[in-house]
Enzyme design. Structure first.
Site, PDB file in Angstrom:
ATOM      1  N   SER A  42       0.797  -1.219   0.000  1.00 13.96           N
ATOM      2  CA  SER A  42       0.000   0.000   0.000  1.00 13.96           C
ATOM      3  C   SER A  42       0.834   1.275   0.000  1.00 13.96           C
ATOM      4  CB  SER A  42      -0.929   0.012   1.216  1.00 13.96           C
ATOM      5  OG  SER A  42      -0.172  -0.105   2.416  1.00 13.96           O
ATOM      6  N   GLY A  56      -1.986  -4.102   1.006  1.00 14.32           N
ATOM      7  CA  GLY A  56      -2.134  -5.281   1.850  1.00 14.32           C
ATOM      8  C   GLY A  56      -1.249  -6.447   1.474  1.00 14.32           C
ATOM      9  N   ASN A  74       3.736  -5.463   5.764  1.00 12.95           N
ATOM     10  CA  ASN A  74       2.551  -6.160   6.275  1.00 12.95           C
ATOM     11  C   ASN A  74       2.927  -7.452   6.996  1.00 12.95           C
ATOM     12  OD1 ASN A  74       0.341  -4.413   5.400  1.00 12.95           O
ATOM     13  ND2 ASN A  74       1.007  -4.933   3.323  1.00 12.95           N
ATOM     14  N   ASP A 117      -4.731   7.280   9.702  1.00 12.93           N
ATOM     15  CA  ASP A 117      -4.423   5.994  10.316  1.00 12.93           C
ATOM     16  C   ASP A 117      -2.999   5.943  10.874  1.00 12.93           C
ATOM     17  OD1 ASP A 117      -2.837   5.767   8.043  1.00 12.93           O
ATOM     18  OD2 ASP A 117      -4.020   4.149   7.143  1.00 12.93           O
ATOM     19  N   HIS A 168      -0.175   5.269   6.556  1.00 14.84           N
ATOM     20  CA  HIS A 168      -0.017   5.511   5.126  1.00 14.84           C
ATOM     21  C   HIS A 168       0.271   6.972   4.808  1.00 14.84           C
ATOM     22  CE1 HIS A 168      -2.466   1.782   5.309  1.00 14.84           C
ATOM     23  NE2 HIS A 168      -1.651   1.429   4.332  1.00 14.84           N
TER      24      HIS A 168
END
Length: 210
Positions: free
Chosen positions: A33, A70, A99, A180, A183
């Protein structure tokens, strides 16, 4: 006359065998991502920014974004053959592992997946560069340390360049991060492109001379 024909033939063979510095070369970004542009338009990602820059200044270079939000190192390994078959790149920049680390995957498994990707690409005659990846210390000091060290170990073992993690300069600036806290936001994309463009250009310049 015969000598002239031989000279011309030899020159043609040289031109076919030796790739000129201006030859078209391409690089695939195989990432997650952070490169796919989570939360923003694909056209606004740092990869797309670099593509537009190269269209103006280095039209012999192209960059393809094969990143998926992801994705893990296992996911990248699973889809690597299809990516190579579709895009036929001269180089691949692997930006995967974040991840895996955030989910606490085994270090040996992450290292094995990266190794298999690099070995496959080398077997196909494709140049490889690997991104260093860092994660927050949520998983504990030991795991975080081992995770950070594995990328350098893989790069050294397979003699591939290790590119510094671009998020280190972004994540500490809240104005460049999405809500968040993980990112990069739209404003960060140009800054990431500023950091990554010369590094990826250097890779393709090297590939063009091989």
């Amino acid at each position: 006359m015969f000598n002239k024909i031989l000279s011309n033939s030899f020159l043609i063979i040289l031109l076919l065998v030796i790739r000129p510095a201006s030859a078209n070369v391409s690089l695939v970004v195989l990432g997650d991502s952070l490169s796919a542009g989570y939360g923003i338009s694909q056209a606004d990602t740092w990869v797309a920014d670099i593509e537009r820059r190269w269209q103006r200044t280095h039209p012999e270079f192209s960059i393809i974004n094969a990143s998926i939000s992801g994705d893990t190192t296992q996911g990248g390994l699973n889809r690597l053959r299809d990516v190579v078959a579709r895009h036929q790149p001269d180089a691949v920049f692997i930006e995967l592992g974040g991840n895996d680390g955030l989910r606490g995957f085994q270090i040996d498994s992450i290292q094995r997946n990266l190794t298999q990707m690099i070995e496959y690409l080398h077997g196909e005659g494709i140049y490889v560069a690997l991104s260093q990846i860092e994660i927050p210390p949520n998983m504990g000091r030991r795991y975080t340390s081992e995770f950070s060290a594995l990328f350098g170990a893989v790069a050294e073992q397979h003699d591939v360049p290790l590119v510094p993690f671009f998020m280190l300069e972004i994540a500490t600036q809240p104005n460049l991060m999405q809500s968040d806290g993980i990112h990069p936001n739209l404003a960060a994309q140009e800054k990431i492109a500023d950091m990554m463009e010369p590094k990826l250009r250097e890779i393709l310049q090297h590939v063009a001379t091989l």
